[in-house]
Motif scaffolding. Structure first.
Motif, short mmCIF file in Angstrom:
data_model
loop_
_atom_site.label_atom_id
_atom_site.label_comp_id
_atom_site.label_asym_id
_atom_site.label_seq_id
_atom_site.Cartn_x
_atom_site.Cartn_y
_atom_site.Cartn_z
N PRO A 10 0.78 -1.24 0.00
CA PRO A 10 0.00 0.00 0.00
C PRO A 10 0.81 1.29 0.00
CG PRO A 10 -0.01 -0.98 2.18
CD PRO A 10 0.69 -1.95 1.28
N TRP A 11 2.09 1.22 0.38
CA TRP A 11 2.86 2.46 0.54
C TRP A 11 3.87 2.60 -0.59
CZ3 TRP A 11 7.71 3.36 3.75
CH2 TRP A 11 7.99 4.73 3.83
N ASN A 16 9.39 -2.28 -1.23
CA ASN A 16 8.69 -3.02 -2.28
C ASN A 16 8.50 -2.14 -3.51
OD1 ASN A 16 7.21 -5.87 -1.44
ND2 ASN A 16 7.85 -4.64 0.31
N LYS A 17 8.19 -0.87 -3.32
CA LYS A 17 8.06 0.06 -4.46
C LYS A 17 9.40 0.26 -5.14
CE LYS A 17 5.90 3.14 -7.07
NZ LYS A 17 6.87 3.62 -8.02
N ALA A 18 10.49 0.28 -4.37
CA ALA A 18 11.82 0.38 -4.97
C ALA A 18 12.10 -0.86 -5.84
CB ALA A 18 12.88 0.55 -3.89
N VAL A 82 5.19 -8.96 -6.56
CA VAL A 82 6.04 -8.21 -5.63
C VAL A 82 5.18 -7.89 -4.42
CG1 VAL A 82 7.42 -6.13 -5.25
CG2 VAL A 82 7.38 -7.20 -7.53
N PHE A 83 5.61 -8.39 -3.24
CA PHE A 83 4.81 -8.16 -2.03
C PHE A 83 5.64 -8.41 -0.77
CE2 PHE A 83 4.11 -12.58 -3.26
CZ PHE A 83 4.25 -13.28 -2.06
N ALA A 92 -3.36 -9.83 2.63
CA ALA A 92 -4.77 -10.14 2.38
C ALA A 92 -5.22 -9.71 0.99
CB ALA A 92 -5.64 -9.48 3.45
N ILE A 93 -4.73 -8.58 0.52
CA ILE A 93 -5.17 -8.10 -0.79
C ILE A 93 -4.71 -9.04 -1.90
CG2 ILE A 93 -3.22 -6.54 -1.33
CD1 ILE A 93 -5.48 -4.48 -2.18
N LEU A 94 -3.54 -9.66 -1.74
CA LEU A 94 -3.06 -10.63 -2.73
C LEU A 94 -3.83 -11.94 -2.63
CD1 LEU A 94 -1.17 -11.34 -5.02
CD2 LEU A 94 0.58 -11.91 -3.32
N LYS A 95 -4.17 -12.35 -1.42
CA LYS A 95 -5.00 -13.55 -1.24
C LYS A 95 -6.35 -13.34 -1.92
CE LYS A 95 -6.33 -17.52 0.61
NZ LYS A 95 -7.42 -17.94 -0.25
#
Length: 190
Positions: A10-11, A16-18, A82-83, A92-95
């Motif tokens: 989420p951020w 993870n964004k890098a 990527v998570f 949870a969002i990926l599940k």
């Protein structure tokens, strides 16, 4: 056919964004086509609601994002997840993405011996994760849920066979040099 990246953090100031930026920059430098499914930015609802479940056995949905994501996956030859690993598992969002997008007759069919995956046109899959615990510690916990459940069960069940997993442990507490080194490893994958 394209590379599709499923991003589940989420951020946008995160490591993870890098990682995501490193991947997309390398794909662009190599003139490769790619698309990003940013679950949080898309406001994807991961909850399998009653109306979804009513259509689930038929392999149908009314969720427009699910339909969009399925169309994107139809044109994918390389899939990248990527998570962060939270509570020793996928977010949870990926599940919810797996639950709602990987529908019957789209990603699998049921057979007498189990699932037969239909996403066999996806030739390569990479799972790139971050965790606060070291990678070796994940394995000590009686089995690694990322490798055993997500990769060897869920992804295999939808037809993804050549799956490579790379994890960066001690992401928050580790040193900048270690994070930089990991980004170089990620870059070499592409």
């Amino acid at each position: 056919m394209k590379t599709t990246i499923v991003f589940a953090h989420p951020w946008h100031g995160s490591f993870n964004k890098a990682i995501l930026d490193t991947i997309t920059n390398k794909l662009e430098a190599n003139s490769k086509e790619y698309q990003v499914i940013d679950l949080n930015k898309d406001n994807f609802d991961p909850v399998l609601r009653e109306k979804d479940l009513a259509l689930y056995a038929k392999g149908q949905t009314t969720d427009e994002l699910v339909i969009k994501y399925q169309e994107m996956l139809k044109n994918t030859e390389e899939l990248i997840f990527v998570f962060p690993i939270w509570w020793y598992d996928i977010p949870a969002i990926l599940k919810g993405f797996i639950d709602k997008v990987m529908l019957k007759d789209f990603s699998y069919v049921e057979t007498k011996t189990g699932l037969k995956g239909l996403l066999t046109h996806i030739k390569k899959t990479k799972v790139i994760t971050t965790s606060e615990v070291p990678t070796w510690y994940l394995t000590l916990l009686g089995g690694n849920t990322i490798k055993k459940t997500f990769i060897k069960a869920s992804l295999k069940g939808i037809g993804l066979k050549k799956v490579q997993w790379l994890n960066h442990g001690q992401t928050s507490s580790g040193k900048d040099e270690k994070r930089s080194g990991f980004l170089k490893k990620v870059e070499k994958l592409f």
